[in-house]
Structures are given as C-alpha cells and as structure tokens.
Scaffold this active site. Structure first.
Site, PDB file in Angstrom:
ATOM      1  N   HIS A  64     -24.201   3.884  -0.014  1.00 28.84           N
ATOM      2  CA  HIS A  64     -24.887   2.416   0.191  1.00 28.84           C
ATOM      3  C   HIS A  64     -25.038   1.988   1.401  1.00 28.84           C
ATOM      4  O   HIS A  64     -24.053   2.055   2.540  1.00 28.84           O
ATOM      5  CB  HIS A  64     -23.658   1.288  -0.389  1.00 28.84           C
ATOM      6  CG  HIS A  64     -23.549   1.443  -2.048  1.00 28.84           C
ATOM      7  ND1 HIS A  64     -22.986   0.537  -2.544  1.00 28.84           N
ATOM      8  CD2 HIS A  64     -23.990   2.545  -2.790  1.00 28.84           C
ATOM      9  CE1 HIS A  64     -23.380   0.685  -4.028  1.00 28.84           C
ATOM     10  NE2 HIS A  64     -23.869   1.749  -4.066  1.00 28.84           N
ATOM     11  N   PRO A  78      -6.918  -4.613  -1.205  1.00 31.44           N
ATOM     12  CA  PRO A  78      -8.071  -3.924  -1.495  1.00 31.44           C
ATOM     13  C   PRO A  78      -9.433  -4.351  -1.104  1.00 31.44           C
ATOM     14  O   PRO A  78     -10.482  -3.759  -1.091  1.00 31.44           O
ATOM     15  CB  PRO A  78      -8.069  -3.465  -3.076  1.00 31.44           C
ATOM     16  CG  PRO A  78      -7.395  -4.726  -3.662  1.00 31.44           C
ATOM     17  CD  PRO A  78      -6.283  -5.231  -2.466  1.00 31.44           C
ATOM     18  N   LYS A  90      -9.889   0.058   2.300  1.00 38.23           N
ATOM     19  CA  LYS A  90      -9.442   1.035   3.295  1.00 38.23           C
ATOM     20  C   LYS A  90      -8.212   1.991   2.877  1.00 38.23           C
ATOM     21  O   LYS A  90      -7.960   2.784   3.674  1.00 38.23           O
ATOM     22  CB  LYS A  90      -8.863   0.264   4.590  1.00 38.23           C
ATOM     23  CG  LYS A  90      -9.753  -0.750   5.472  1.00 38.23           C
ATOM     24  CD  LYS A  90     -10.753   0.213   6.028  1.00 38.23           C
ATOM     25  CE  LYS A  90     -11.788  -0.197   6.979  1.00 38.23           C
ATOM     26  NZ  LYS A  90     -12.991   0.111   5.938  1.00 38.23           N
TER      27      LYS A  90
END
Ligand SMILES: Cc1cc2nc3c(=O)[nH]c(=O)nc-3n(C[C@H](O)[C@H](O)[C@H](O)COP(=O)(O)OP(=O)(O)OC[C@H]3O[C@@H](n4cnc5c(N)ncnc54)[C@H](O)[C@@H]3O)c2cc1C
Length: 393
Positions: free
Chosen positions: A72, A292, A296
């Site tokens: 992405h 979240p 990471k």
C-alpha cells in the site's frame, strides 16, 4: 538438555529470533504454551512496515509475503464525511506498508523453523526460568506430562504481554503504563475490500478503521468502551455501526458480508525498562505494548529481535558482550518513538469520554490541519511506514 538460546514463546518475536539465530548457525529451542493451530489462527496484526517486510525477505522467509502481501503506497484519513489520501510512498522516498496478516507471518515462520529441523515445542506447560544472573540460566517446563530442564547460555523472553518472563525481572525493572478509556471491536468479514487503501475514520460516535486481509476478506474495527461485551453485539448491529461511522458523503462505504470472527481488544501503552536482567532478554510484547492505532507492535518485535540476534551472534563470534549490554537501550529508543506515535494517532482519532464540544471541534481542526500541511503529512507518513533502520542482518 542444553541449548545456546532458550526462546520462550512462538509468536512473531520468538519465531523471527529463532530463524535469525539459525541463519548465524546458533542453536535454540523454542517453547510455546499453545498449540500450533491456535498460534496460527490467532487474528491480530495486519500492517507490516517496509523494514519488517524487507527483513523477512532478507531472511529467506518472505516469498509468500512478496507474492500475496498487498503493498500500500498510501492510507486515507476520513473525517467530517470526507476521505483524504495520505501518499505515504511519495512523502517518504518510496517506502510503503504491506498488508499481510500476522497469522500468515507466523505460518511462514513455523514452516521455516520446521524445515531447519531445530526444536520447536508446542503445548508445553508450567514454564519457569531460573539462575538468570549466572552464565548458565535454566528453563523448566513440562511436556507430555514429563518435567524437563533446559540449560542455556541466554534466555529470550518472547512470551507476549501475559507471559512469565517479565514478572521474573519485576524487581530489577521499572514499568511505564497507560490505559485508554476505550477498546476496539474488530471483525473479519467475508466481503471484498471496497477501498484499495486503509481508511482511518474520526467520527462523532468514535474511531473506526477499514482494513483488509486479502482480495476477499475485510478487517474492520470501531471504538467501544474497554469492557464491552461482544455478546451484546449481534452481527446486524455491528454492520449498522460500521456503516454509520465509515460512510462518506460521496457514498463510499465498506461492503457488507458474513462475519467470520469478532472480538474486543483493550488498548494500552506499556514499557519495561530495562528490557533485560542478567542473561534474560525480553523482546516484543513481553517488554512493551502499544495501542494498535499506529500498527507498530509486531514491527517493534521484529526490530527487537534483529538487534538481539545480532548481539548474540557477536558474542559467539568475538566473545564480546558490548552489543548485548546495549540491547535494551537500542531497543527502547525505537520503542519510545513508536509509543509516542501510537499515542498520538490514538488521541487524534478517538473520542474520549470526558470530552466536550470544544474538544471535538479542536480535534477536527487538528485533522484538517494535518491533511492541508505537507510537513504534517510527512511527519505522519515517515512514522507510519517506520522510521529508518539499518535492516542488514
Ligand atoms: C487488534 C490488534 C491489531 C494489531 N495490529 C497490528 C498491526 O497492524 N501491526 C503491528 O505491527 N502490530 C499490530 N498488533 C500488535 C501485534 O499483534 C503484537 O505486537 C505481536 O503479536 C507481538 O508479537 P510477540 O511475539 O512479541 O507476542 P505474541 O504474539 O503475544 O506471542 C507470544 C507467544 O508466547 C506464548 N506464551 C505466552 N506465555 C507463555 C509461556 N508461559 N510459555 C511459553 N509460551 C508462552 C503465547 O502463546 C504466544 O504465542 C495488533 C494487535 C492487536 C491486538
């Protein structure tokens, strides 16, 4: 039984470390309390930083990630009914993120481990560690109803947030902790992703996140109270809430489909300092937890074990302990940067129970500033794709 490195936990941290050590010709035994199927089926992370994807490829365990993982080059920030594209690659000199489920990462690493013929024991019980201040620390555990003892040169505590290793060093460590007044209700749905990029939404009813796992499966979340009972949420009500929070003025919304898995995750920031005591070294969630929102946790686990693996290899090749001595400081520098970013993303995109209308308008203005400033977008992008790392093994 003796091994050079006893690794407790076969999540991403333990399995990556085992393979890094294997590549350096170092023995290890990996002990995991759950079954192989349970570890593979656990639905958690989905976003890998460029560094983690590169590391897996360099380690020879990235073939399926390269084939099936989805690169992405950007993400959307959505608020006030409009989506704004953040061109991550353009802002960071070509770095991207990869959508590849943690269960796929774990599956690839278990297969690689089994192929090496090195020990990986599932469903072990009553694991405990001893003599970590000596040069011969020990792990005791039960397997198939039999008590076992493993002497090691080093022990790696990769047993996640609820493991036994961190409590072992409790007296020598300091803990930094922050809990958040919300959690995430997450679903996996049999529905083709309706957006090629992730969509992070700030809505007056609270945060939501649109993501995906494959061309046929979407992974969606929305903010709920931290102790929300998932049984209070029939599938229809979940979709109503998802659509309410995510639908934008131009009509974009997620595709609806059968819900395959659902659950609620609490949010927490947690750091252990230092991340080692004697010959016990913590890595991954055993040492630190991030909410979240910044994606990471797994990436930090990969960074920890890259450095721990290097330090152990340097010890065996030179007898020197300087990299082992520096391990905690090296890891913590990145941990705190990831903590800062994860906290920032969380407080920018969630609604807090004690907010008033001023806070809501201020937060909307904050987001409006971010998407209209190249400097602010670059700061977001370079943290989201992951700050630079020397990823060479
Ligand atoms: C909803 C959600 C979304 C997330 N999204 C992302 C994301 O997009 N990107 C990202 O980077 N991170 C994300 N994360 C975080 C990521 O899942 C974790 O950071 C990651 O699992 C950490 O890996 P680990 O190996 O350190 O710990 P774990 O995955 O927790 O593995 C620890 C292992 O140790 C085993 N174990 C525990 N106790 C014992 C014992 N006594 N003896 C033996 N074995 C033991 C456990 O069974 C487990 O298999 C997300 C987390 C959640 C909950």
């Amino acid at each position: 039984m003796h091994t050079q490195v006893g690794i407790i936990g076969a999540g991403p941290a333990g399995l990556l470390l085992g393979h890094l050590l294997h590549l350096k010709g170092i023995d290890s035994v990996i002990l995991e309390s759950r079954s192989r199927e349970y570890v593979i089926d656990r639905v958690r992370a989905g976003v890998l930083e460029q560094f983690t994807a590169d590391l897996m490829t360099e380690m020879g365990v990235g073939a399926r990630l390269q084939r099936e993982g989805m690169r992405h080059d950007g993400v959307f920030l959505s608020f006030a009914g409009r989506r704004h594209y953040v061109p991550l690659a353009e802002l960071t000199g070509g770095k991207a993120i990869y959508v590849y489920g943690q269960n796929e990462v774990v599956k690839d690493l278990i297969e690689a481990r089994v192929a090496t013929g090195r020990p990986l024991h599932f469903e072990v019980e009553d694991v405990s560690v001893y003599d970590i201040d000596s040069t011969s620390p020990r792990v005791r555990y039960a397997a198939n109803g039999k008590q076992e003892e493993l002497t090691c040169d080093f022990i790696a505590g990769c047993d996640g947030f609820h493991g036994i290793c961190r409590p072992t060093i409790e007296k020598a460590a300091r803990f930094y902790d922050k809990t958040y007044p919300f959690g995430w209700l997450g679903i996996l749905a049999e529905a083709a992703p309706s957006s090629e990029a992730l969509v992070y939404t700030y809505h007056e009813c609270g945060f939501s996140l649109f993501s995906m796992r494959s061309p046929k499966i979407t992974r969606l979340y929305f903010q709920v109270p931290p102790d929300e009972d998932i049984n209070q949420w029939p599938d229809e009500a979940i979709w109503d809430e998802m659509l309410k929070r995510m639908t934008t003025h131009d009509g974009w919304k997620p595709n609806v489909g059968a819900i395959l898995n659902k659950g609620v995750t609490a949010m927490r920031s947690f750091v252990t300092e230092p991340m080692s005591a004697g010959r016990l070294y913590l890595a991954g969630d055993a040492a630190h937890i991030v909410p979240p929102t910044g994606a990471k946790g797994l990436n930090l686990a990969a960074f920890d074990v890259l450095h721990l693996g290097r330090a152990i290899a340097a010890f065996y090749s030179s007898g020197k302990t300087d990299l082992l001595d520096q391990y905690s400081d090296t890891a913590l520098k990145r941990v705190w940067r990831a903590q800062r970013f994860s906290w920032w993303m969380t407080q920018t995109l969630h609604r807090f129970p004690d907010e008033n209308p001023f806070d809501y308008k201020r937060q909307l203005t904050d987001l409006d500033y971010i998407v209209s400033s190249r400097a602010a977008l670059t700061s977001l992008a370079e943290n989201y794709v992951g700050l630079p790392v020397d990823a060479a093994l």
